[in-house]
Motif scaffolding. Structure first.
Motif, PDB file in Angstrom:
ATOM      1  N   PHE A  83      35.735  35.532  45.174  1.00  0.00           N
ATOM      2  CA  PHE A  83      37.114  35.763  45.612  1.00  0.00           C
ATOM      3  C   PHE A  83      37.986  36.187  44.428  1.00  0.00           C
ATOM      4  O   PHE A  83      38.840  37.071  44.566  1.00  0.00           O
ATOM      5  CB  PHE A  83      37.694  34.505  46.262  1.00  0.00           C
ATOM      6  N   CYS A  84      37.780  35.545  43.276  1.00  0.00           N
ATOM      7  CA  CYS A  84      38.577  35.893  42.097  1.00  0.00           C
ATOM      8  C   CYS A  84      38.373  37.346  41.687  1.00  0.00           C
ATOM      9  O   CYS A  84      39.333  38.066  41.376  1.00  0.00           O
ATOM     10  CB  CYS A  84      38.226  34.969  40.936  1.00  0.00           C
ATOM     11  N   PHE A  85      37.122  37.788  41.676  1.00  0.00           N
ATOM     12  CA  PHE A  85      36.832  39.174  41.320  1.00  0.00           C
ATOM     13  C   PHE A  85      37.411  40.145  42.351  1.00  0.00           C
ATOM     14  O   PHE A  85      38.032  41.152  42.007  1.00  0.00           O
ATOM     15  CB  PHE A  85      35.318  39.387  41.211  1.00  0.00           C
ATOM     16  N   ALA A  86      37.208  39.833  43.632  1.00  0.00           N
ATOM     17  CA  ALA A  86      37.640  40.743  44.689  1.00  0.00           C
ATOM     18  C   ALA A  86      39.158  40.847  44.783  1.00  0.00           C
ATOM     19  O   ALA A  86      39.702  41.925  45.075  1.00  0.00           O
ATOM     20  CB  ALA A  86      37.067  40.282  46.031  1.00  0.00           C
ATOM     21  N   LEU A  87      39.850  39.729  44.545  1.00  0.00           N
ATOM     22  CA  LEU A  87      41.302  39.684  44.716  1.00  0.00           C
ATOM     23  C   LEU A  87      42.063  39.786  43.403  1.00  0.00           C
ATOM     24  O   LEU A  87      43.295  39.850  43.412  1.00  0.00           O
ATOM     25  CB  LEU A  87      41.699  38.380  45.424  1.00  0.00           C
ATOM     26  N   ASP A  88      41.335  39.769  42.278  1.00  0.00           N
ATOM     27  CA  ASP A  88      41.937  39.774  40.952  1.00  0.00           C
ATOM     28  C   ASP A  88      42.879  38.586  40.774  1.00  0.00           C
ATOM     29  O   ASP A  88      44.047  38.730  40.390  1.00  0.00           O
ATOM     30  CB  ASP A  88      42.687  41.088  40.710  1.00  0.00           C
ATOM     31  N   LYS A  89      42.342  37.396  41.045  1.00  0.00           N
ATOM     32  CA  LYS A  89      43.106  36.149  40.931  1.00  0.00           C
ATOM     33  C   LYS A  89      42.465  35.238  39.890  1.00  0.00           C
ATOM     34  O   LYS A  89      41.250  35.292  39.657  1.00  0.00           O
ATOM     35  CB  LYS A  89      43.150  35.412  42.279  1.00  0.00           C
TER      36      LYS A  89
END
Length: 227
Positions: A83-89
């Motif tokens: 999720f962090c990679f996909a959403l840049d979070k």
């Protein structure tokens, strides 16, 4: 302001929660065995939607880093990093045992210490001693329990034991200052999100590329049976 999606797959419970500024907006928990890999991503999406937000509106992803189940931790951390990679979070990690302690700390005063325990096979548990102000008294460890365990601390304080590793320790830990909760306390994203909010406010983020679960000890697989 912070909107944080939290994940806890440290044990057999698959738990996902959404917090805004530390306040719980939505939570979903599955207590079925082996539900993590097949349901976790769907649970995350549903919890965010039920909270009235979209994934892109998240400010951070938090995950219980361990200790706990090797497979469960790997799935939870991999999903959080995805999720962090996909959403840049940014990624926030939370000690599973500290999140467990947060569930019960308000029920005890300073004369009590808290000892969350996660089963680690045989008479070994993952545990940590924390006071009711969430200060660490003894660091997280894989501990083999015997009749002398915690004897030095018992002379000064009462210790409250809880978690799925506590029940098997009752026959070994018989000191008068030992308290074993009858209520099941399982790791939950509802308190992971609270601790993650504190970390978010301090910008305590993990390196998404290099972060690994806190396994605490090496994985030991089941040996194949000889023919």
């Amino acid at each position: 302001m912070s909107l944080i999606l939290s994940i806890d797959t440290s044990t057999k419970v698959c738990s996902v929660a959404l917090h805004q500024d530390g306040n719980l907006l939505a939570i979903s928990e599955l207590f079925a065995e082996k539900s993590h890999s097949g349901m976790l991503t769907t649970l995350c999406e549903n919890v965010v939607n039920h909270g009235g937000f979209s994934l892109n509106q998240l400010d951070a992803i938090a995950v219980a880093k361990g200790p706990g189940s090797y497979t469960g931790l790997r799935i939870g951390v991999s999903t959080a990093k995805g999720f962090c990679f996909a959403l840049d979070k940014p990624l926030i990690s939370v000690n599973t045992l500290e999140a467990m302690a947060l569930q019960v700390k308000n029920f005890y005063d300073e004369s009590h210490l808290l000892c969350p325990m996660i089963d680690a096979r045989r008479m070994e548990v993952y545990c940590q001693i924390i006071d009711n102000q969430m200060n660490t008294i003894s660091e997280t460890e894989a501990k083999i329990i015997d009749e002398d365990s915690f004897s030095d601390i018992f002379e000064q304080k009462k210790i409250v034991f809880f978690g799925d590793g506590a029940a098997k320790c009752q026959e070994k830990i018989t000191h008068k200052n030992a308290i074993f909760l009858k209520t099941d306390i399982t790791p939950s994203a509802k308190t992971v999100g609270v601790l993650a909010t504190n970390s978010f406010e301090k910008s305590l983020f993990e390196n998404v590329v290099t972060f690994e679960p806190f396994y605490l000890k090496d994985f030991v697989g089941t040996q194949p049976k000889k023919a």
